[in-house]
Design a protein around this motif. Structure first.
Motif, PDB file in Angstrom:
ATOM      1  N   LEU A  42       0.849  -1.181   0.000  1.00 28.46           N
ATOM      2  CA  LEU A  42       0.000   0.000   0.000  1.00 28.46           C
ATOM      3  C   LEU A  42       0.889   1.236   0.000  1.00 28.46           C
ATOM      4  O   LEU A  42       1.985   1.219   0.570  1.00 28.46           O
ATOM      5  CB  LEU A  42      -0.905  -0.002   1.237  1.00 28.46           C
ATOM      6  N   VAL A  43       0.410   2.296  -0.644  1.00 32.19           N
ATOM      7  CA  VAL A  43       1.143   3.564  -0.687  1.00 32.19           C
ATOM      8  C   VAL A  43       0.199   4.659  -0.193  1.00 32.19           C
ATOM      9  O   VAL A  43      -0.940   4.752  -0.658  1.00 32.19           O
ATOM     10  CB  VAL A  43       1.628   3.894  -2.113  1.00 32.19           C
ATOM     11  N   PRO A  55       1.174   4.472  -8.017  1.00 31.72           N
ATOM     12  CA  PRO A  55       0.248   3.448  -8.501  1.00 31.72           C
ATOM     13  C   PRO A  55      -1.132   3.641  -7.859  1.00 31.72           C
ATOM     14  O   PRO A  55      -1.399   3.164  -6.760  1.00 31.72           O
ATOM     15  CB  PRO A  55       0.911   2.143  -8.031  1.00 31.72           C
ATOM     16  N   LEU A  56      -2.012   4.336  -8.554  1.00 32.87           N
ATOM     17  CA  LEU A  56      -3.288   4.726  -7.958  1.00 32.87           C
ATOM     18  C   LEU A  56      -4.148   3.540  -7.541  1.00 32.87           C
ATOM     19  O   LEU A  56      -4.993   3.668  -6.649  1.00 32.87           O
ATOM     20  CB  LEU A  56      -4.061   5.614  -8.947  1.00 32.87           C
ATOM     21  N   GLU A  57      -3.921   2.368  -8.151  1.00 25.54           N
ATOM     22  CA  GLU A  57      -4.749   1.217  -7.810  1.00 25.54           C
ATOM     23  C   GLU A  57      -4.484   0.722  -6.381  1.00 25.54           C
ATOM     24  O   GLU A  57      -5.305   0.016  -5.809  1.00 25.54           O
ATOM     25  CB  GLU A  57      -4.524   0.076  -8.807  1.00 25.54           C
TER      26      GLU A  57
END
Length: 205
Positions: A42-43, A55-57
């Protein structure tokens, strides 16, 4: 479950790849992960300091103006997901206000009965409000400070300087630069919170 949070301080040691470890990268911490070939689970962050394409997903984009730091948001999220142990990486150096904020994050975890450790190439830092055993490993110095105004009932066994039922105060660094006599030191505190630092030798100091 164990979580690792890669912060945006000075780039340092990184978490080891482990299928049982959930890795959250905060802002510039995502750049550090990419540089080391680490794929975070997760970011999170407002991404005011990251230079990489996010990475928006699997990203949570936070507003620039907010009460929580990116690190505190990540830690809060980890606790909500059931974290029992959290390690903070790249949480030292850089802005001193963020570094101090990360110390406060450790107390946030302590209040919720979640273990939190700041890990760097030169030290391991954590808070203790009861008792713990500290292994020597590659460290040279063991320093303890009163994180609260006063700590009472402080005992240290297995160290060069042992104490029994002592008092430490936040205004006096009596517990700095102790050393291991045995392979491990037993530390306990009756009331208050101790800030514990295991530090490697640095001849430049």
């Amino acid at each position: 479950m164990k979580y690792a949070v890669v912060c945006g301080g000075v780039k340092d040691v990184m978490p080891h790849s482990d299928p049982d470890l959930f890795i959250i990268a905060c802002d510039r911490g995502y750049d550090y992960c990419l540089e080391m070939g680490i794929v975070p689970d997760l970011v999170v962050g407002d991404f005011d300091s990251s230079s990489s394409e996010i990475p928006l997903e699997k990203a949570i984009v936070l507003p620039h103006e907010k009460d929580d730091t990116d690190t505190l948001y990540a830690v809060r999220l980890a606790i909500e997901k059931g974290a029992s142990e959290i390690e903070l990486y790249c949480a030292m150096g850089g802005r001193p206000d963020h570094q101090f904020a990360n110390f406060q994050v450790m107390e946030f975890c302590l209040e919720r009965k979640v273990s939190c450790l700041i890990k760097s190439s030169a030290s391991s830092i954590f808070l203790c409000d009861s008792n713990c055993t500290i292994k020597k490993e590659n460290y040279t110095y063991l320093s303890i400070f009163s994180w609260t105004d006063k700590c009472s009932g402080v005992s240290i066994k297995g160290a060069k300087y042992c104490i029994e039922d002592a008092e430490l105060y936040s205004s006096y660094p009596l517990g700095i630069s102790n050393e291991w006599e045995d392979d491990q030191v037993s530390l306990s505190v009756g009331k208050g919170i101790l800030l514990v630092m295991c530090v490697m030798n640095d001849n430049k100091l």
